[in-house]
Design an enzyme around this catalytic site. Sequence first.
Site, short mmCIF file in Angstrom:
data_model
loop_
_atom_site.label_atom_id
_atom_site.label_comp_id
_atom_site.label_asym_id
_atom_site.label_seq_id
_atom_site.Cartn_x
_atom_site.Cartn_y
_atom_site.Cartn_z
N SER A 13 0.81 -1.22 0.00
CA SER A 13 0.00 0.00 0.00
C SER A 13 0.84 1.27 0.00
O SER A 13 0.40 2.30 -0.51
CB SER A 13 -0.94 0.01 1.21
OG SER A 13 -0.20 -0.08 2.42
N ASP A 189 0.30 6.06 11.08
CA ASP A 189 -0.06 4.93 11.93
C ASP A 189 1.17 4.11 12.31
O ASP A 189 1.05 3.00 12.83
CB ASP A 189 -1.09 4.04 11.23
CG ASP A 189 -0.55 3.44 9.92
OD1 ASP A 189 0.53 3.85 9.49
OD2 ASP A 189 -1.24 2.58 9.34
N HIS A 192 2.40 3.74 7.49
CA HIS A 192 2.06 4.42 6.24
C HIS A 192 2.46 5.90 6.28
O HIS A 192 2.05 6.62 7.19
CB HIS A 192 0.56 4.30 5.96
CG HIS A 192 0.10 2.90 5.74
ND1 HIS A 192 -0.34 2.11 6.77
CD2 HIS A 192 0.04 2.17 4.61
CE1 HIS A 192 -0.68 0.92 6.27
NE2 HIS A 192 -0.45 0.93 4.96
#
Length: 216
Positions: A13, A189, A192
């Site tokens: 991601s 977090d 990320h």
Amino acid sequence: MKKRLVVLFQGDSITDGNRDRGTDLNHILGHGYAYIIAAKLGNEYAHLQPSFINRGISGNRVSDLYARWNEDAISLKPDVVSLLIGVNDAWFTVNDQPGGFTDRFERAYRHLLQETKEVLPDAKLVLCEPFILKTSATAEKWALWWEIISRYQQIVLRLAKEFGAVHVPLQAAFEEAAQKADAEYWLWDGMHPTAAGHDLLAKQWLAAAENGRVWE
């Protein structure tokens, strides 16, 4: 930098960056470090018309990359392959998920690099160090997170040396940045990157690529 150099970004991601899966040129590179790198190099080397491809997929582990490597890497015939992977491999183990029952990080990563070198012997490899900071998603089991990620960092460094790849150090850069602003400012977090974090990542990538003479 040769004409129409093809640079492929691969990972999870962090690389995906919510990229468009179609042909919208505003969004196909996602909204992250890959976009920043492509913007800078695409502008600087416009006369050579380099091509940048993002095939990062959110949630991927290195074994997932290997499973789709023919379609999303080899068949694209990239001149440069950039890899950033590891946080999901760690996540499955930290959270005691079935997918983390055995740790395939090193063996799958090695297979991936071996196959790439075999099929695309002239492709330059850029291996990015996985990274974390102690914030919301990582704080509760921080010791375990750090044990796994720091081991992955050592593996990536070792593989970079073994396969003659450019190594992009990132952990120290984020730790240093966290002295200027809270960890959440860079990794919202703990895993990320924020916009600022992606810019920091891109700068580290560009510096390592330049030092590693990737464009020759």
